[in-house]
Motif scaffolding. Structure first.
Motif, PDB file in Angstrom:
ATOM      1  N   ALA A  14     101.921  60.186  56.429  1.00  0.00           N
ATOM      2  CA  ALA A  14     100.958  60.578  55.406  1.00  0.00           C
ATOM      3  C   ALA A  14     101.584  61.538  54.392  1.00  0.00           C
ATOM      4  N   ALA A  15     102.446  62.459  54.880  1.00  0.00           N
ATOM      5  CA  ALA A  15     103.104  63.396  53.961  1.00  0.00           C
ATOM      6  C   ALA A  15     104.029  62.641  53.008  1.00  0.00           C
ATOM      7  N   LEU A  16     104.718  61.642  53.529  1.00  0.00           N
ATOM      8  CA  LEU A  16     105.679  60.905  52.702  1.00  0.00           C
ATOM      9  C   LEU A  16     104.992  59.913  51.754  1.00  0.00           C
ATOM     10  N   LEU A  17     103.922  59.267  52.232  1.00  0.00           N
ATOM     11  CA  LEU A  17     103.360  58.117  51.491  1.00  0.00           C
ATOM     12  C   LEU A  17     101.927  58.335  51.010  1.00  0.00           C
ATOM     13  N   HIS A  18     101.453  59.584  50.955  1.00  0.00           N
ATOM     14  CA  HIS A  18     100.032  59.799  50.637  1.00  0.00           C
ATOM     15  C   HIS A  18      99.646  59.250  49.256  1.00  0.00           C
ATOM     16  N   ASP A  19     100.611  59.213  48.321  1.00  0.00           N
ATOM     17  CA  ASP A  19     100.273  58.747  46.966  1.00  0.00           C
ATOM     18  C   ASP A  19     100.732  57.319  46.701  1.00  0.00           C
ATOM     19  N   ILE A  20     100.992  56.540  47.770  1.00  0.00           N
ATOM     20  CA  ILE A  20     101.487  55.169  47.586  1.00  0.00           C
ATOM     21  C   ILE A  20     100.503  54.335  46.751  1.00  0.00           C
ATOM     22  N   GLY A  21      99.217  54.669  46.817  1.00  0.00           N
ATOM     23  CA  GLY A  21      98.207  53.924  46.059  1.00  0.00           C
ATOM     24  C   GLY A  21      98.342  54.088  44.559  1.00  0.00           C
ATOM     25  N   LYS A  22      99.115  55.105  44.117  1.00  0.00           N
ATOM     26  CA  LYS A  22      99.306  55.282  42.671  1.00  0.00           C
ATOM     27  C   LYS A  22     100.109  54.138  42.064  1.00  0.00           C
ATOM     28  N   VAL A  23     100.750  53.352  42.926  1.00  0.00           N
ATOM     29  CA  VAL A  23     101.446  52.152  42.451  1.00  0.00           C
ATOM     30  C   VAL A  23     100.447  51.236  41.724  1.00  0.00           C
ATOM     31  N   GLY A  24      99.179  51.322  42.116  1.00  0.00           N
ATOM     32  CA  GLY A  24      98.151  50.477  41.501  1.00  0.00           C
ATOM     33  C   GLY A  24      97.470  51.086  40.289  1.00  0.00           C
ATOM     34  N   ILE A  25      97.927  52.261  39.857  1.00  0.00           N
ATOM     35  CA  ILE A  25      97.320  52.930  38.693  1.00  0.00           C
ATOM     36  C   ILE A  25      98.194  52.670  37.460  1.00  0.00           C
ATOM     37  N   PRO A  26      97.585  52.313  36.315  1.00  0.00           N
ATOM     38  CA  PRO A  26      98.399  52.022  35.118  1.00  0.00           C
ATOM     39  C   PRO A  26      99.259  53.222  34.700  1.00  0.00           C
ATOM     40  N   ASP A  27     100.474  52.914  34.215  1.00  0.00           N
ATOM     41  CA  ASP A  27     101.385  53.971  33.769  1.00  0.00           C
ATOM     42  C   ASP A  27     100.774  54.819  32.655  1.00  0.00           C
ATOM     43  N   SER A  28      99.948  54.182  31.811  1.00  0.00           N
ATOM     44  CA  SER A  28      99.359  54.924  30.686  1.00  0.00           C
ATOM     45  C   SER A  28      98.494  56.077  31.197  1.00  0.00           C
ATOM     46  N   ILE A  29      97.961  55.954  32.396  1.00  0.00           N
ATOM     47  CA  ILE A  29      97.160  57.022  32.994  1.00  0.00           C
ATOM     48  C   ILE A  29      98.061  57.972  33.791  1.00  0.00           C
ATOM     49  N   LEU A  30      98.960  57.383  34.597  1.00  0.00           N
ATOM     50  CA  LEU A  30      99.844  58.216  35.439  1.00  0.00           C
ATOM     51  C   LEU A  30     100.689  59.167  34.597  1.00  0.00           C
ATOM     52  N   ARG A  31     101.138  58.692  33.441  1.00  0.00           N
ATOM     53  CA  ARG A  31     102.086  59.482  32.639  1.00  0.00           C
ATOM     54  C   ARG A  31     101.425  60.180  31.458  1.00  0.00           C
ATOM     55  N   LYS A  32     100.125  60.127  31.384  1.00  0.00           N
ATOM     56  CA  LYS A  32      99.446  60.777  30.257  1.00  0.00           C
ATOM     57  C   LYS A  32      99.650  62.291  30.364  1.00  0.00           C
ATOM     58  N   PRO A  33     100.254  62.907  29.358  1.00  0.00           N
ATOM     59  CA  PRO A  33     100.541  64.339  29.470  1.00  0.00           C
ATOM     60  C   PRO A  33      99.292  65.218  29.376  1.00  0.00           C
ATOM     61  N   GLY A  34      98.320  64.786  28.614  1.00  0.00           N
ATOM     62  CA  GLY A  34      97.131  65.629  28.422  1.00  0.00           C
ATOM     63  C   GLY A  34      96.056  65.350  29.458  1.00  0.00           C
ATOM     64  N   ARG A  35      94.882  65.881  29.192  1.00  0.00           N
ATOM     65  CA  ARG A  35      93.747  65.710  30.103  1.00  0.00           C
ATOM     66  C   ARG A  35      93.276  64.253  30.103  1.00  0.00           C
ATOM     67  N   LEU A  36      92.910  63.741  31.273  1.00  0.00           N
ATOM     68  CA  LEU A  36      92.435  62.359  31.379  1.00  0.00           C
ATOM     69  C   LEU A  36      90.986  62.251  30.907  1.00  0.00           C
ATOM     70  N   GLU A  37      90.672  61.127  30.258  1.00  0.00           N
ATOM     71  CA  GLU A  37      89.279  60.822  29.918  1.00  0.00           C
ATOM     72  C   GLU A  37      88.526  60.542  31.228  1.00  0.00           C
ATOM     73  N   PRO A  38      87.189  60.690  31.216  1.00  0.00           N
ATOM     74  CA  PRO A  38      86.428  60.482  32.473  1.00  0.00           C
ATOM     75  C   PRO A  38      86.697  59.141  33.138  1.00  0.00           C
ATOM     76  N   GLU A  39      86.786  58.069  32.329  1.00  0.00           N
ATOM     77  CA  GLU A  39      87.019  56.753  32.941  1.00  0.00           C
ATOM     78  C   GLU A  39      88.447  56.644  33.492  1.00  0.00           C
ATOM     79  N   GLU A  40      89.386  57.329  32.842  1.00  0.00           N
ATOM     80  CA  GLU A  40      90.768  57.332  33.341  1.00  0.00           C
ATOM     81  C   GLU A  40      90.841  58.109  34.669  1.00  0.00           C
ATOM     82  N   TYR A  41      90.148  59.231  34.708  1.00  0.00           N
ATOM     83  CA  TYR A  41      90.141  60.046  35.927  1.00  0.00           C
ATOM     84  C   TYR A  41      89.481  59.278  37.078  1.00  0.00           C
ATOM     85  N   ALA A  42      88.417  58.523  36.737  1.00  0.00           N
ATOM     86  CA  ALA A  42      87.726  57.726  37.764  1.00  0.00           C
ATOM     87  C   ALA A  42      88.683  56.700  38.377  1.00  0.00           C
TER      88      ALA A  42
END
Ligand SMILES: [Fe+2]
Length: 233
Positions: free
Chosen positions: A84-112
């Motif tokens: 779990a410590a090593l792979l807890h964020d493995i699900g981020k593979v399914g999140i678009p890069d435009s959201i993962l790499r957004k430098p500023g605050r996420l919009e509500p739908e992006e955060y959802a």
């Protein structure tokens, strides 16, 4: 003695049981090697998505195991904790890069959408025999002690202990780590914030356990992870 008696006599001979135990040991070693290979493969997947660094995952696994051992977790739970410590964020593979790499605050739908990553990780890891429990621990790594986290809003000891540990060490690591768009917090400030959120966001027992060794050994821990306290500040 007829021929069909011979196998029975052989099966009951203690001296001839050894190969069976050797075979079991071999199977256990193969299972363990396969498990380690799966962990390494998923770690590489995180690297490909640029979601991971060797230092980050090594550090989390080391801290997690220290806390788990201090809290008296059993061997099976410690093994799940390492995964779990090593792979807890493995699900981020399914999140678009435009959201993962957004430098500023996420919009509500992006955060959802971002908040879906524990469920995505659980959905993948639960498919693997032997990883079902670690998958559940990953599912709940963003629950908070006061029940205001996600995805299930579990609180207190409803949250698996492994998830409570990963939550604390991941948050601390995120606070002290520098990102391209922001500098990591000073160690002392991260400790202050951890204490401030103890009992609301974080399990106070886990926080106290982590800080007991982290404050005393931070320089050693950072050095072991290939960096230094000052470079993390
Ligand atoms: Fe996460």
């Amino acid at each position: 003695m007829s021929n069909n008696q011979i196998p029975v006599l052989i099966d009951r001979s203690p001296s001839l049981r050894a190969p069976e135990w050797i075979r079991i040991k071999q199977l256990e070693e193969q299972t363990s090697a396969l498990r380690n290979s799966v962990i390494c493969a998923f770690n590489q997947l995180l690297d490909l998505k640029d979601l991971n660094t060797g230092v980050h995952s090594t550090r989390l696994a080391e801290w997690g195991m220290r806390v788990g051992q201090e809290l008296g977790l059993e061997e099976a739970a410690l093994q799940n904790l390492e995964v779990a410590a090593l792979l807890h964020d493995i699900g981020k593979v399914g999140i678009p890069d435009s959201i993962l790499r957004k430098p500023g605050r996420l919009e509500p739908e992006e955060y959802a959408l971002m908040k879906k990553h524990p469920e995505y990780g659980w959905a993948v890891l639960r498919m693997l025999p032997g990883f079902e429990r670690a998958a559940l621990d990953i599912l709940h790594h963003h629950e908070t002690f006061d029940g205001k986290g996600y995805p299930a809003g579990l609180k207190d000891t409803e949250i698996p202990v492994v998830s409570r540990i990963v939550c604390v060490i991941d948050a601390f690591d995120a606070m002290v780590s520098s990102r391209p768009y922001r500098k990591g917090l000073p160690h002392e400030e991260a400790v202050r914030r951890l204490k401030e959120a103890s009992g609301t966001q974080f399990d106070p027992v886990v926080v106290e356990c982590f800080l007991t060794f982290a404050q005393a050994e931070m320089a050693t821990v950072f050095a072991a992870a290939g960096t230094s306290v000052s470079s993390a500040l």
